[in-house]
Each structure stands twice: as structure tokens, then as C-alpha cells.
Design a protein around this motif. Structure first.
Motif, PDB file in Angstrom:
ATOM      1  N   MET A  85       0.690  -1.265   0.126  1.00 58.34           N
ATOM      2  CA  MET A  85      -0.037   0.017   0.061  1.00 58.34           C
ATOM      3  C   MET A  85       1.003   1.211   0.055  1.00 58.34           C
ATOM      4  N   LEU A  86       1.861   1.359   0.834  1.00 55.64           N
ATOM      5  CA  LEU A  86       2.638   2.320   0.926  1.00 55.64           C
ATOM      6  C   LEU A  86       3.463   2.625  -0.359  1.00 55.64           C
ATOM      7  N   GLY A  87       4.052   1.352  -0.973  1.00 51.86           N
ATOM      8  CA  GLY A  87       4.394   1.677  -2.310  1.00 51.86           C
ATOM      9  C   GLY A  87       3.940   2.183  -3.189  1.00 51.86           C
ATOM     10  N   GLY A  88       2.480   1.667  -3.313  1.00 49.79           N
ATOM     11  CA  GLY A  88       1.610   2.089  -4.241  1.00 49.79           C
ATOM     12  C   GLY A  88       1.321   3.790  -3.871  1.00 49.79           C
ATOM     13  N   ILE A  89       1.259   4.124  -2.847  1.00 46.09           N
ATOM     14  CA  ILE A  89       1.051   5.623  -2.703  1.00 46.09           C
ATOM     15  C   ILE A  89       2.442   6.429  -2.982  1.00 46.09           C
ATOM     16  N   GLY A  97       4.060  13.356 -10.727  1.00 42.68           N
ATOM     17  CA  GLY A  97       5.420  13.936 -11.170  1.00 42.68           C
ATOM     18  C   GLY A  97       6.038  14.698 -10.178  1.00 42.68           C
ATOM     19  N   LYS A  98       5.841  14.266  -8.910  1.00 40.60           N
ATOM     20  CA  LYS A  98       6.676  14.485  -7.489  1.00 40.60           C
ATOM     21  C   LYS A  98       7.667  13.802  -7.088  1.00 40.60           C
ATOM     22  N   GLY A  99       8.473  14.044  -6.457  1.00 42.61           N
ATOM     23  CA  GLY A  99       9.240  13.137  -5.662  1.00 42.61           C
ATOM     24  C   GLY A  99      10.273  12.592  -6.151  1.00 42.61           C
ATOM     25  N   PHE A 100      10.894  13.424  -7.517  1.00 44.59           N
ATOM     26  CA  PHE A 100      11.824  12.375  -8.323  1.00 44.59           C
ATOM     27  C   PHE A 100      13.165  12.855  -7.662  1.00 44.59           C
ATOM     28  N   SER A 101      13.458  14.049  -7.026  1.00 46.22           N
ATOM     29  CA  SER A 101      14.879  14.280  -6.592  1.00 46.22           C
ATOM     30  C   SER A 101      15.385  12.968  -5.723  1.00 46.22           C
ATOM     31  N   LEU A 102      16.766  12.917  -5.950  1.00 50.04           N
ATOM     32  CA  LEU A 102      17.400  11.840  -5.385  1.00 50.04           C
ATOM     33  C   LEU A 102      16.949  11.659  -3.884  1.00 50.04           C
ATOM     34  N   GLY A 103      17.429  12.836  -3.197  1.00 50.86           N
ATOM     35  CA  GLY A 103      17.159  12.884  -1.769  1.00 50.86           C
ATOM     36  C   GLY A 103      15.507  12.370  -1.241  1.00 50.86           C
ATOM     37  N   LEU A 104      14.631  12.871  -1.933  1.00 48.22           N
ATOM     38  CA  LEU A 104      13.104  12.611  -1.582  1.00 48.22           C
ATOM     39  C   LEU A 104      12.888  11.263  -2.214  1.00 48.22           C
ATOM     40  N   ALA A 105      13.340  10.637  -3.229  1.00 48.66           N
ATOM     41  CA  ALA A 105      12.929   9.548  -3.627  1.00 48.66           C
ATOM     42  C   ALA A 105      13.750   8.712  -2.634  1.00 48.66           C
ATOM     43  N   ASN A 106      14.976   8.707  -2.099  1.00 48.32           N
ATOM     44  CA  ASN A 106      15.337   7.936  -1.076  1.00 48.32           C
ATOM     45  C   ASN A 106      14.606   7.560   0.300  1.00 48.32           C
ATOM     46  N   PHE A 107      14.268   9.218   0.879  1.00 46.76           N
ATOM     47  CA  PHE A 107      13.571   9.411   1.652  1.00 46.76           C
ATOM     48  C   PHE A 107      11.977   8.613   1.857  1.00 46.76           C
ATOM     49  N   MET A 108      11.525   8.680   0.482  1.00 49.53           N
ATOM     50  CA  MET A 108      10.246   8.028   0.312  1.00 49.53           C
ATOM     51  C   MET A 108      10.425   6.513   0.450  1.00 49.53           C
TER      52      MET A 108
END
Length: 134
Positions: A85-89, A97-108
């Protein structure tokens, strides 16, 4: 005449040259959790069929699901459900189109991993609290 010298580099990328990243590991875990959800759905179907089949069939199911193996399978199913579920979110956020920066992608990715376990423990804590076992 054609040059027959062997090429000293790989012709295509392979796993030996990739550096493992958190987002790569979460992609693999997302696939594993999807497979675990399939197995958990079979257990859910067994539960529904045993309820419909009568007391003897249900007692067989209940004896299995009450064992440590059954509880481990249920715990794994719960984790797979929460993680998937969290992976789907996370993927939905990417679809916007959000969250593609390296830091944010790793955080998510880390939040998907940690959040899956936290939500699983929380669901089981609520379940045992409602049963009066705590």
C-alpha cells in the motif's frame, strides 16, 4: 577485412556493475510483497471456504491459523499489505510528477520500508487489544 578484436567492455549492463540503491531494493520488495499478497489471498479464500463448509472445516482452518506458522503467515500477509500500500502511494506520488529528486526518492523509499513495519505492528497491536489479549 573486419577487425576481430574482442571488445573489452560489456555489451549491455548487468547486475555486477549496478550499485544497489534503496529505490532499487524497494522495487524488489514491492514485487515480493505483491507475491505475498497473492499467497495471503489464498489463505483468505481458504478461510471463507471453511466458513461456508461448516464447523469441521472451520476448526481445521482455525487450528492451522492459530499455530505459530499460521500467525507468522498472517503477520507476513499484514506486512505485505502495508508495504505494498505504501509503495503504491509512493508510485502515485511519482505519477503526479513529484518526488523525483534523489534525496526525496530515497526518503520515500525508507519511509515505505519503515512505515510498512510500523503499520504492521500497529495493526497487530490494535487487533490484540480488541481481543483483550494485551
Amino acid at each position: 577485412m573486419a577487425d576481430t578484436q574482442p571488445v573489452s567492455r560489456p555489451l549491455s549492463p548487468h547486475l555486477q556493475i549496478y550499485r544497489r540503491t534503496m529505490t532499487m531494493m524497494m522495487s524488489i520488495a514491492h514485487r515480493i510483497s505483491g507475491t505475498a499478497l497473492y499467497v495471503g489471498t489464498l489463505i483468505l479464500a481458504w478461510w471463507l471456504l471453511s466458513v461456508a463448509a461448516g464447523p469441521n472445516a472451520y476448526s481445521l482452518f482455525e487450528s492451522f491459523i492459530s499455530s505459530w506458522v499460521g500467525k507468522l503467515l498472517l503477520f507476513g500477509f499484514t506486512w505485505a499489505l502495508m508495504h505494498h500500500m505504501l509503495g503504491g502511494i509512493r508510485h502515485f506520488i511519482w505519477d503526479m510528477g513529484k518526488g523525483f529528486s534523489l534525496g526525496l526518492a530515497n526518503f520515500m523509499a525508507w519511509m515505505t520500508l519503515v512505515g510498512g513495519f510500523v503499520l504492521t505492528i500497529f495493526v497487530w497491536w490494535i487487533g490484540y487489544s480488541l481481543m483483550g489479549a494485551m
